[in-house]
Design an enzyme around this catalytic site. Structure first.
Site, PDB file in Angstrom:
ATOM      1  N   GLU A  42      -6.285  -0.612  -3.642  1.00  0.00           N
ATOM      2  CA  GLU A  42      -7.176  -1.648  -3.145  1.00  0.00           C
ATOM      3  C   GLU A  42      -8.097  -0.976  -2.124  1.00  0.00           C
ATOM      4  O   GLU A  42      -7.617  -0.325  -1.189  1.00  0.00           O
ATOM      5  CB  GLU A  42      -6.373  -2.768  -2.467  1.00  0.00           C
ATOM      6  CG  GLU A  42      -7.302  -3.854  -1.974  1.00  0.00           C
ATOM      7  CD  GLU A  42      -6.593  -5.019  -1.291  1.00  0.00           C
ATOM      8  OE1 GLU A  42      -5.346  -5.021  -1.206  1.00  0.00           O
ATOM      9  OE2 GLU A  42      -7.314  -5.926  -0.835  1.00  0.00           O
ATOM     10  N   ARG A 268       8.989   3.396  -2.566  1.00  0.00           N
ATOM     11  CA  ARG A 268       7.801   3.859  -1.861  1.00  0.00           C
ATOM     12  C   ARG A 268       8.205   4.974  -0.912  1.00  0.00           C
ATOM     13  O   ARG A 268       9.376   5.117  -0.550  1.00  0.00           O
ATOM     14  CB  ARG A 268       7.108   2.711  -1.135  1.00  0.00           C
ATOM     15  CG  ARG A 268       7.910   2.042  -0.051  1.00  0.00           C
ATOM     16  CD  ARG A 268       7.239   0.767   0.440  1.00  0.00           C
ATOM     17  NE  ARG A 268       6.036   1.052   1.206  1.00  0.00           N
ATOM     18  CZ  ARG A 268       4.815   0.612   0.869  1.00  0.00           C
ATOM     19  NH1 ARG A 268       4.647  -0.118  -0.215  1.00  0.00           N
ATOM     20  NH2 ARG A 268       3.781   0.893   1.603  1.00  0.00           N
ATOM     21  N   LYS A 278      -1.518   0.149   5.412  1.00  0.00           N
ATOM     22  CA  LYS A 278      -2.943   0.117   5.731  1.00  0.00           C
ATOM     23  C   LYS A 278      -3.245  -0.855   6.865  1.00  0.00           C
ATOM     24  O   LYS A 278      -4.189  -0.664   7.611  1.00  0.00           O
ATOM     25  CB  LYS A 278      -3.751  -0.228   4.479  1.00  0.00           C
ATOM     26  CG  LYS A 278      -4.033   1.022   3.644  1.00  0.00           C
ATOM     27  CD  LYS A 278      -4.935   0.737   2.467  1.00  0.00           C
ATOM     28  CE  LYS A 278      -4.162   0.140   1.341  1.00  0.00           C
ATOM     29  NZ  LYS A 278      -4.917   0.051   0.089  1.00  0.00           N
TER      30      LYS A 278
HETATM   31  P1  ATP Z   1      -0.047  -0.387   2.072  1.00  0.00           P
HETATM   32  O1  ATP Z   1       1.256  -1.079   1.953  1.00  0.00           O
HETATM   33  O2  ATP Z   1       0.016   0.925   2.746  1.00  0.00           O
HETATM   34  O3  ATP Z   1      -1.127  -1.248   2.612  1.00  0.00           O
HETATM   35  P2  ATP Z   1      -0.695  -0.921  -0.625  1.00  0.00           P
HETATM   36  O4  ATP Z   1       0.453  -0.846  -1.549  1.00  0.00           O
HETATM   37  O5  ATP Z   1      -1.185  -2.249  -0.244  1.00  0.00           O
HETATM   38  O6  ATP Z   1      -0.433   0.020   0.607  1.00  0.00           O
HETATM   39  P3  ATP Z   1      -2.607  -0.167  -2.576  1.00  0.00           P
HETATM   40  O7  ATP Z   1      -3.991   0.296  -2.366  1.00  0.00           O
HETATM   41  O8  ATP Z   1      -2.395  -1.493  -3.212  1.00  0.00           O
HETATM   42  O9  ATP Z   1      -1.918  -0.114  -1.164  1.00  0.00           O
HETATM   43  O10 ATP Z   1      -1.753   0.940  -3.314  1.00  0.00           O
HETATM   44  C1  ATP Z   1      -2.165   1.647  -4.450  1.00  0.00           C
HETATM   45  C2  ATP Z   1      -0.956   2.212  -5.120  1.00  0.00           C
HETATM   46  O11 ATP Z   1      -0.263   3.103  -4.229  1.00  0.00           O
HETATM   47  C3  ATP Z   1       0.025   1.133  -5.525  1.00  0.00           C
HETATM   48  O12 ATP Z   1       0.460   1.391  -6.840  1.00  0.00           O
HETATM   49  C4  ATP Z   1       1.140   1.277  -4.528  1.00  0.00           C
HETATM   50  O13 ATP Z   1       2.367   0.900  -5.091  1.00  0.00           O
HETATM   51  C5  ATP Z   1       1.101   2.753  -4.172  1.00  0.00           C
HETATM   52  N1  ATP Z   1       1.632   2.990  -2.839  1.00  0.00           N
HETATM   53  C6  ATP Z   1       1.214   2.439  -1.684  1.00  0.00           C
HETATM   54  N2  ATP Z   1       1.973   2.852  -0.646  1.00  0.00           N
HETATM   55  C7  ATP Z   1       2.898   3.697  -1.155  1.00  0.00           C
HETATM   56  C8  ATP Z   1       3.973   4.448  -0.594  1.00  0.00           C
HETATM   57  N3  ATP Z   1       4.260   4.425   0.710  1.00  0.00           N
HETATM   58  N4  ATP Z   1       4.713   5.208  -1.432  1.00  0.00           N
HETATM   59  C9  ATP Z   1       4.432   5.261  -2.734  1.00  0.00           C
HETATM   60  N5  ATP Z   1       3.445   4.572  -3.330  1.00  0.00           N
HETATM   61  C10 ATP Z   1       2.671   3.796  -2.556  1.00  0.00           C
HETATM   62 MG    MG Z   2      -1.551  -3.486  -2.299  1.00  0.00          MG
END
Ligand code: ATP
Ligand code: MG
Length: 565
Positions: A42, A268, A278
């Site tokens: 995102e 994760r 984020k």
């Molecule tokens: P955050 O929780 O840090 O805001 P998010 O999951 O909302 O991250 P996205 O931009 O939606 O952020 O994530 C893109 C991809 O990266 C998704 O498939 C998500 O599952 C993966 N991802 C995000 N954070 C992690 C993490 N700590 N470890 C592994 N994969 C991750």
């Molecule tokens: Mg997300």
């Protein structure tokens, strides 16, 4: 490893985590002809090291199994998304060394088709427009132990729902007035199936579609259908989406989608001393606790890059930690290990004095000098060597001198002989102080017979220290980074994390002196300052004002300090 038929498809060194096992199995049985994955960020912030895990997994699987991987922006929430983030994410994925298949994709490319599928659900009697307020909806949702309650608007006719949904799309209602919901089961044990929201009215300009849309699909409604459009075979996400999988499957089963993707969940990445969310990272930037998304203390890809961490270190780290189905926390030391491994191999050696004290070699002729040979990399002869100037006046590290040496301090002290790296044996004869009692300079003598740092007669010295020629050295600012959070488990609570920031997370040394060849250093290209650690030129540098970042020290002093208590 046994000799099964799927071995041919995978690179021999590919570690077989459970996801790779599934992919290999699906290729073997023909469930998938070619593996197609995607990385779906995102664009509401910069990527962090947790995203690197997902990137390496998705792009890595595509590479290893002869498939492809899409970069798809999940841009369904215009209130929080920005073009700056889209650009940064593309840059970071490329920098990590991956190439997406075809054009960059956007969920917003599919807004028309997603809208069509919402209409399809309404027509099938599987979606309705709900006028409850957000509070009423929350109250009616129930809890983990209690079922929810049906909305009074749940039994609207297909015609009425079509008319209202069309009016939502046309901007006839204010934001928050109503939503489109799937009609599944308000008593489901899985809360995600209690008539989830499919569309919201949002009054914001979208980075790509501008104000064309007044309604935006939810993550759940957009994600699986976007996967289906792109022919994704393995949609990999993190464990918090495990409970969303039945909903993912429900959409795929109830809509006329072009392919049937499957979702798989993995743990994760969590790292000690690090907040990977984020929301928190945005708070650090917006609260001016750091200098920006690429502040070298940030766990963002851009921060790590600016700090001097090479992409192969991140890829190596991700490979080492592997992919598991259970959440855990990885010690930050594991990342440091991969960083040192990569830098030790690639970084050329240089001499730099971070906190200088002057040394005058009394028996070295004034106004004269000579060039000494210094190797660029001890383990790589092909890296060659360079010349360094030796003169009567030098700088050494202030910390390499003690007027009254402690036990086990073998470096320079009054009356003691030490080796100057690549140069000579020198002996400290006198300490000159100013009126305030501070050291001004050290008066020394050298042994001309020890040229190159070799003992002239089998004489032993217990220390070799680095130095630079005072007249030739170039001044620089050096920024030393320490943990942003000393606490191994900092709180993600916005009220708390700011107060947990290490006030010493950044130290700025303004009087460093570097050997002249460092004038040619390039931004982000690692270099080892001998005995100090790995550094790289920062983009804040200007002609005549060099700024270096310390990427990491040579040894893990953190672990040592912890052990000492
Ligand atoms: P955050 O929780 O840090 O805001 P998010 O999951 O909302 O991250 P996205 O931009 O939606 O952020 O994530 C893109 C991809 O990266 C998704 O498939 C998500 O599952 C993966 N991802 C995000 N954070 C992690 C993490 N700590 N470890 C592994 N994969 C991750
Ligand atoms: Mg997300």
């Amino acid at each position: 490893m046994t000799d099964d038929t799927t071995r041919d498809a995978a690179a021999p060194e590919a570690p077989r985590d459970f996801i790779r096992e599934i992919v290999a199995g699906d290729l073997a049985t023909g469930r998938a002809k070619q593996v197609v994955t995607r990385f779906p960020p995102e664009p509401n912030g910069y990527l962090h090291i947790g995203h690197a895990k997902s990137i390496c997994l998705n792009f890595g699987i595509a590479e290893e199994f002869g498939g492809r991987c899409n970069l798809r922006f999940d841009d369904t929430n215009p209130a929080k998304e920005e073009q700056e983030f889209i650009d940064a994410i593309e840059r970071d994925v490329t920098w990590l060394g991956f190439k997406w298949s075809g054009e960059v994709k956007f969920a917003s490319d599919y807004f028309d088709r997603l809208y069509g599928w919402a209409v399809e659900l309404i027509e099938k009697g599987l979606a309705y427009v709900d006028d409850q307020t957000p509070d009423e909806m929350r109250a009616a949702r129930g809890t983990l132990t209690e079922p929810g309650k049906n909305s009074p608007f749940r039994d609207r006719t297909v015609e009425e729902n079509l008319k209202l949904f069309g009016a939502m799309k046309d901007g006839q209602f204010a934001a928050g007035k109503c939503v489109l919901r799937a009609k599944i089961d308000m008593a489901s044990g899985n809360i995600n199936l209690r008539d989830p929201v499919l569309y919201r009215i949002v009054d914001a300009s979208h980075p790509r579609t501008g104000t064309a849309w007044k309604i935006y699909p939810s993550y759940d409604f957009a994600h699986g259908q976007s996967d289906a459009i792109e022919g994704i075979t393995h949609s990999i996400c993190t464990l918090e989406f495990e409970d969303h999988r039945p909903l993912y499957d429900w959409f795929i089963a109830n809509l006329s989608v072009p392919s049937k993707p499957h979702q798989y969940e993995m743990a994760r990445l969590n790292l000690t001393h690090t907040l990977l969310s984020k929301r928190v990272l945005t708070g650090l930037v917006k609260g001016n606790h750091v200098s920006g998304w690429d502040d070298p203390r940030m766990p963002t890809i851009a921060g790590l890059r600016r700090r001097g961490v090479p992409p192969q270190a991140i890829r190596d780290f991700v490979k080492r930690i592997g992919v598991a189905k259970a959440n855990s926390q990885v010690d930050l030391g594991a990342l440091d290990y991969s960083v040192r491994e990569a830098l030790n191999k690639s970084a050329w050696r240089r001499m730099a004095v971070l906190k200088p004290i002057k040394v005058v070699i009394e028996n070295y002729p004034d106004g004269e000098g000579e060039e000494l040979e210094a190797v660029n990399h001890p383990d790589d002869a092909a890296a060659g060597s360079r010349k360094i100037k030796f003169t009567r006046e030098l700088f050494i590290e202030r910390d390499d001198f003690m007027e009254v040496p402690e036990k086990k301090f073998f470096r320079m002290a009054p009356g003691r002989e030490v080796r100057l790296r690549y140069a000579y044996f020198v002996t400290c004869k006198e300490v000159v102080k100013n009126a305030a009692g501070e050291f001004v300079e050290l008066r020394c003598t050298y042994d001309p017979a020890s040229k190159g740092g070799n003992s002239p007669d089998g004489r032993k010295v217990k220390a070799t220290i680095h130095w630079v020629s005072a007249a030739h050295a170039i001044p620089a600012e050096v920024r030393i980074y320490n943990l942003l959070f000393n606490d191994p488990n900092p709180s993600a609570d916005p009220e708390i994390f700011a107060s947990q920031i290490n006030p010493q997370s950044r130290e700025v040394l303004t009087d460093a002196r570097l050997e002249p060849s460092l004038a040619e250093a390039k931004v982000e290209v690692p270099v080892q300052f001998e005995r100090q650690g790995y550094f790289c030129l920062d983009r804040d540098s200007a002609p005549g004002r060099l700024v270096f970042n310390r990427t990491i020290g040579l040894r893990d002093t953190y672990a040592k300090d912890v052990a000492k208590g």
